[in-house]
Write a protein that holds these residues in place. Structure first.
Motif, PDB file in Angstrom:
ATOM      1  N   LYS A 138      -9.960  -4.369  -5.736  1.00 19.07           N
ATOM      2  CA  LYS A 138      -9.099  -4.974  -4.718  1.00 19.07           C
ATOM      3  C   LYS A 138      -9.211  -4.218  -3.398  1.00 19.07           C
ATOM      4  O   LYS A 138      -9.178  -4.824  -2.321  1.00 19.07           O
ATOM      5  N   ALA A 139      -9.336  -2.893  -3.492  1.00 27.21           N
ATOM      6  CA  ALA A 139      -9.472  -2.097  -2.270  1.00 27.21           C
ATOM      7  C   ALA A 139     -10.767  -2.427  -1.542  1.00 27.21           C
ATOM      8  O   ALA A 139     -10.802  -2.496  -0.302  1.00 27.21           O
ATOM      9  N   THR A 210       9.969  -5.399   0.825  1.00 27.31           N
ATOM     10  CA  THR A 210      10.171  -4.977   2.213  1.00 27.31           C
ATOM     11  C   THR A 210       8.988  -4.183   2.756  1.00 27.31           C
ATOM     12  O   THR A 210       8.525  -4.426   3.874  1.00 27.31           O
ATOM     13  N   GLY A 211       8.496  -3.197   1.961  1.00 26.89           N
ATOM     14  CA  GLY A 211       7.395  -2.364   2.431  1.00 26.89           C
ATOM     15  C   GLY A 211       6.140  -3.156   2.690  1.00 26.89           C
ATOM     16  O   GLY A 211       5.451  -2.961   3.699  1.00 26.89           O
ATOM     17  N   GLU A 212       5.816  -4.074   1.783  1.00 23.77           N
ATOM     18  CA  GLU A 212       4.603  -4.867   1.957  1.00 23.77           C
ATOM     19  C   GLU A 212       4.753  -5.857   3.107  1.00 23.77           C
ATOM     20  O   GLU A 212       3.777  -6.156   3.812  1.00 23.77           O
ATOM     21  N   LYS A 249      -4.990   1.670 -11.146  1.00 25.52           N
ATOM     22  CA  LYS A 249      -4.609   0.550 -10.289  1.00 25.52           C
ATOM     23  C   LYS A 249      -3.202   0.769  -9.751  1.00 25.52           C
ATOM     24  O   LYS A 249      -2.339   1.337 -10.414  1.00 25.52           O
ATOM     25  N   SER A 250      -2.985   0.281  -8.520  1.00 19.87           N
ATOM     26  CA  SER A 250      -1.693   0.465  -7.875  1.00 19.87           C
ATOM     27  C   SER A 250      -0.629  -0.391  -8.543  1.00 19.87           C
ATOM     28  O   SER A 250      -0.858  -1.561  -8.866  1.00 19.87           O
ATOM     29  N   THR A 251       0.542   0.209  -8.746  1.00 20.85           N
ATOM     30  CA  THR A 251       1.671  -0.538  -9.310  1.00 20.85           C
ATOM     31  C   THR A 251       2.691  -0.878  -8.230  1.00 20.85           C
ATOM     32  O   THR A 251       3.734  -1.459  -8.522  1.00 20.85           O
ATOM     33  N   GLY A 252       2.403  -0.517  -7.008  1.00 23.30           N
ATOM     34  CA  GLY A 252       3.321  -0.793  -5.911  1.00 23.30           C
ATOM     35  C   GLY A 252       2.695  -1.728  -4.896  1.00 23.30           C
ATOM     36  O   GLY A 252       2.511  -2.920  -5.123  1.00 23.30           O
ATOM     37  N   VAL A 253       2.316  -1.189  -3.748  1.00 14.02           N
ATOM     38  CA  VAL A 253       1.752  -1.980  -2.667  1.00 14.02           C
ATOM     39  C   VAL A 253       0.362  -2.490  -3.036  1.00 14.02           C
ATOM     40  O   VAL A 253      -0.360  -1.891  -3.840  1.00 14.02           O
ATOM     41  N   SER A 254      -0.018  -3.616  -2.461  1.00  6.73           N
ATOM     42  CA  SER A 254      -1.361  -4.182  -2.669  1.00  6.73           C
ATOM     43  C   SER A 254      -2.426  -3.228  -2.137  1.00  6.73           C
ATOM     44  O   SER A 254      -2.391  -2.824  -0.975  1.00  6.73           O
ATOM     45  N   GLU A 255      -3.379  -2.870  -2.995  1.00  4.92           N
ATOM     46  CA  GLU A 255      -4.473  -2.007  -2.561  1.00  4.92           C
ATOM     47  C   GLU A 255      -5.343  -2.701  -1.522  1.00  4.92           C
ATOM     48  O   GLU A 255      -5.914  -2.047  -0.645  1.00  4.92           O
ATOM     49  N   SER A 256      -5.454  -4.020  -1.610  1.00  4.67           N
ATOM     50  CA  SER A 256      -6.241  -4.764  -0.614  1.00  4.67           C
ATOM     51  C   SER A 256      -5.628  -4.613   0.767  1.00  4.67           C
ATOM     52  O   SER A 256      -6.328  -4.353   1.757  1.00  4.67           O
TER      53      SER A 256
END
Length: 602
Positions: A138-139, A210-212, A249-256
């Motif tokens: 995804k990154a 909110t963060g994303e 893999k990220s469990t929070g913000v989208s890596e992309s």
């Protein structure tokens, strides 16, 4: 290493014995010993490691043992220190990122054939047809499409999409838009105007949480070629870091989205405010910086991704400078992309030092009269920034953090403070000095050493040397009064060319080693070898004259002189005291003391 066994003390490493009958043949003890005159060995804290080399195991033996070459860990070379838990990027797409995820003049558009192969790989990956290392992360998707979007929206004609890229995208986008996740479609066509299909996903995409949502709003500006304010960058970084990972893999913000944000800001060229945000946002992550009770402290900002070709001198320079009261704080990581070269942490770990020191423990080493320098890992000092290493490998190109992490003050001093940082690419010399002045230090120095690191060379400058500023180029500032740090208020009204204030002297020069009596010599190559770098450095600290000895003396003495250190007003005196620190054996003893004392700290 045999050449080092004659002087006292010396280093030796246990040999690696391979027994095909042993079900776990690589669990061997690789220990660092000091050899005393009576022949006794003293063990200095090396733990068991999985160690074996390709030279020991040929392909037939590997096959017999049911192993792959990737299973073999050799702590003598820098690639071994990459965290094996990190997923590897798809190499075909990574190579394309190296071409399209860079600046407006450096970008190299893809040919039609190349673009077809890359987009086909991406399509097959998102459809689930590729497995393991062949998968495009995804990154990678975020970085690649961010690069393509910024080029389409903001780059000059020469580095916008080629006709071949346009034809390839026209064919593949109708298929990709049905397979890609919404966040990647947003990155590829944020306003629905690039691909020609009028997709509504990009214009209406807001993200999750909110963060994303804040990240998406900032990305709209970045993908259009724009810039963000200091507070906006700071807010995004605080929202998304540390990156929380599970199974890589990220469990929070989208890596992309995050990879698009990081590489997009670098492609657009960071502003003063953006760099400031990356530099200081996490200053108080672990609380206020400890204050060392020393009269002088120099913060060394080597590129975190290490050296892949030439000898790296800073660890040995720090040992030399500590002999006459110039304390140093080195910082970095064990392994960092994109180069993944030899780092100070690798060398210290290989020699048996404790590389997991806390900030307070590092402060103690700096204050120790028998040591006088320390190394701190980003892992211990800034966990939030350390959490990005895996993502940075997927991005391929260096993000803004590659600049700002070199200008850190993880520990403060009661006395005079200085920062020294290496650089390579034009355009980052004065921003680095600007960040140093924001730190309020007494003096700052940027050096274009070999490989963009801090090591100045005694090699003759060749007629075919790299374009831009020459190797051994230095520029910086130093306070006129020893008690007064250089302020930064004047930068509110003066842009980079006048970076020094009223209380500072600025300088800019190319250091010619021959002017100071050094014979021109080629730079010793280490080629990713941690053990070779250690061997060369220790031989020099034992007093072996030659290119490495000269480089350590040059880099200690010239830096002392340019920073305005006490006793270094005359450059020849500064160089002589560096030589005396080596020839007397004091510098070697300091390094050995560091290894020993680092394990005794509580």
């Amino acid at each position: 290493m045999r050449a080092l066994l004659t002087p006292e003390p010396s280093l030796s490493f246990s040999s690696i014995n391979i027994n095909p009958r042993n079900p776990n043949p690589f669990r061997t003890l690789t220990s660092l010993h000091f050899l005393k005159r009576d022949g006794d060995f003293r063990l200095i804290g090396r733990k068991s490691h999985l160690t074996a080399t390709r030279a020991v195991l040929d392909s037939a033996t590997l096959e017999q043992l049911g192993l792959k070459e990737s299973d073999i860990r050799n702590p003598a070379i820098s690639p071994t220190y990459r965290n094996s838990k990190l997923p590897k990027p798809n190499q075909k797409v990574l190579d394309a990122q190296a071409r399209v995820c860079t600046g407006p003049t450096q970008t190299r558009p893809l040919s039609e054939e190349h673009a077809f192969k890359v987009l086909d790989t991406i399509l097959r990956s998102v459809r689930g047809e590729l497995k393991d290392e062949e998968q495009v992360s995804k990154a990678q998707l975020g970085a690649f499409f961010a690069g393509m979007t910024i080029r389409a929206n903001a780059f000059p004609e020469a580095t916008q999409w080629s006709e071949g890229e346009r034809r390839a995208m026209n064919i593949f986008w109708p298929l990709l838009v049905r397979a890609l996740p919404p966040d990647v479609i947003f990155i590829a066509d944020p306003e629905g105007s690039i691909m020609g299909l009028g997709s509504s996903i990009g214009p209406h995409f807001v993200g999750n949480g909110t963060g994303e949502m804040r990240l998406v709003g900032s990305l709209r500006e970045i993908l259009a070629g724009g810039h963000l304010g200091y507070e906006e960058v700071q807010g995004v970084l605080r929202d998304v870091l540390p990156l929380k990972l599970e199974d890589g893999k990220s469990t929070g913000v989208s890596e992309s989205l995050l990879s698009a944000f990081l590489i997009g800001q670098r492609m657009n060229g960071e502003t003063d405010g953006e760099l400031k945000a990356y530099c200081i946002t996490f200053d108080n992550e672990l609380g206020p910086a400890p204050v060392a009770g020393v009269s002088s402290l120099t913060h060394y900002g080597e590129p975190y991704d290490g050296n892949t070709r030439y000898f790296r001198s800073t660890l040995f320079v720090a040992a030399v400078r500590s002999c006459y009261g110039e304390s140093s704080l080195l910082h970095g990581v064990e392994w960092m992309p994109p180069k993944g070269g030899v780092t100070e942490e690798q060398m210290l770990k290989f020699m048996g030092a404790n590389t997991t020191l806390s900030l307070l423990q590092a402060k103690e080493l700096i204050e120790d009269e028998e040591v006088g320098f320390a190394y701190i890992s980003l892992r211990e000092a800034r966990p939030s920034l350390y959490s990005l290493i895996g993502l940075r490998e997927q991005i391929k190109k260096r993000p803004p953090l590659a600049t700002t992490e070199k200008v850190q003050q993880f520990i403060r001093a009661k006395g005079r403070e200085s920062i020294v940082a290496g650089f390579y690419h034009e355009g980052y010399e004065e921003p680095l000095l600007m960040l140093m002045k924001r730190r309020g230090v007494h003096s700052g120095l940027v050096v274009k050493g070999e490989e963009g690191a801090l090591s100045m060379t005694t090699r003759l400058r060749s007629a075919s040397s790299s374009k831009g500023l020459p190797v051994n180029h230095c520029s910086g500032f130093r306070s006129v009064g020893s008690e007064t740090a250089c302020g930064f208020d004047e930068l509110l009204r003066i842009q980079y060319p006048s970076i020094a204030g009223a209380s500072c002297q600025s300088f800019r020069l190319e250091v010619n080693a021959m002017d100071y009596g050094f014979e021109p010599t080629d730079t010793p190559r280490t080629d990713r070898s941690v053990s070779k770098n250690i061997e060369l450095g220790l031989a020099a600290l034992h007093g072996k004259k030659g290119p490495v000895y000269d480089r350590i003396v040059l880099n200690a003495g010239i830096v002392d002189h340019l920073l305005g250190c006490d006793g270094a007003e005359d450059v020849s005196v500064a160089l002589d005291r560096a030589r005396e620190a080596i020839d007397s054996g004091k510098a070697l003893k300091r390094l050995l003391n560091y290894i020993k004392v680092s394990h005794k700290l509580k």
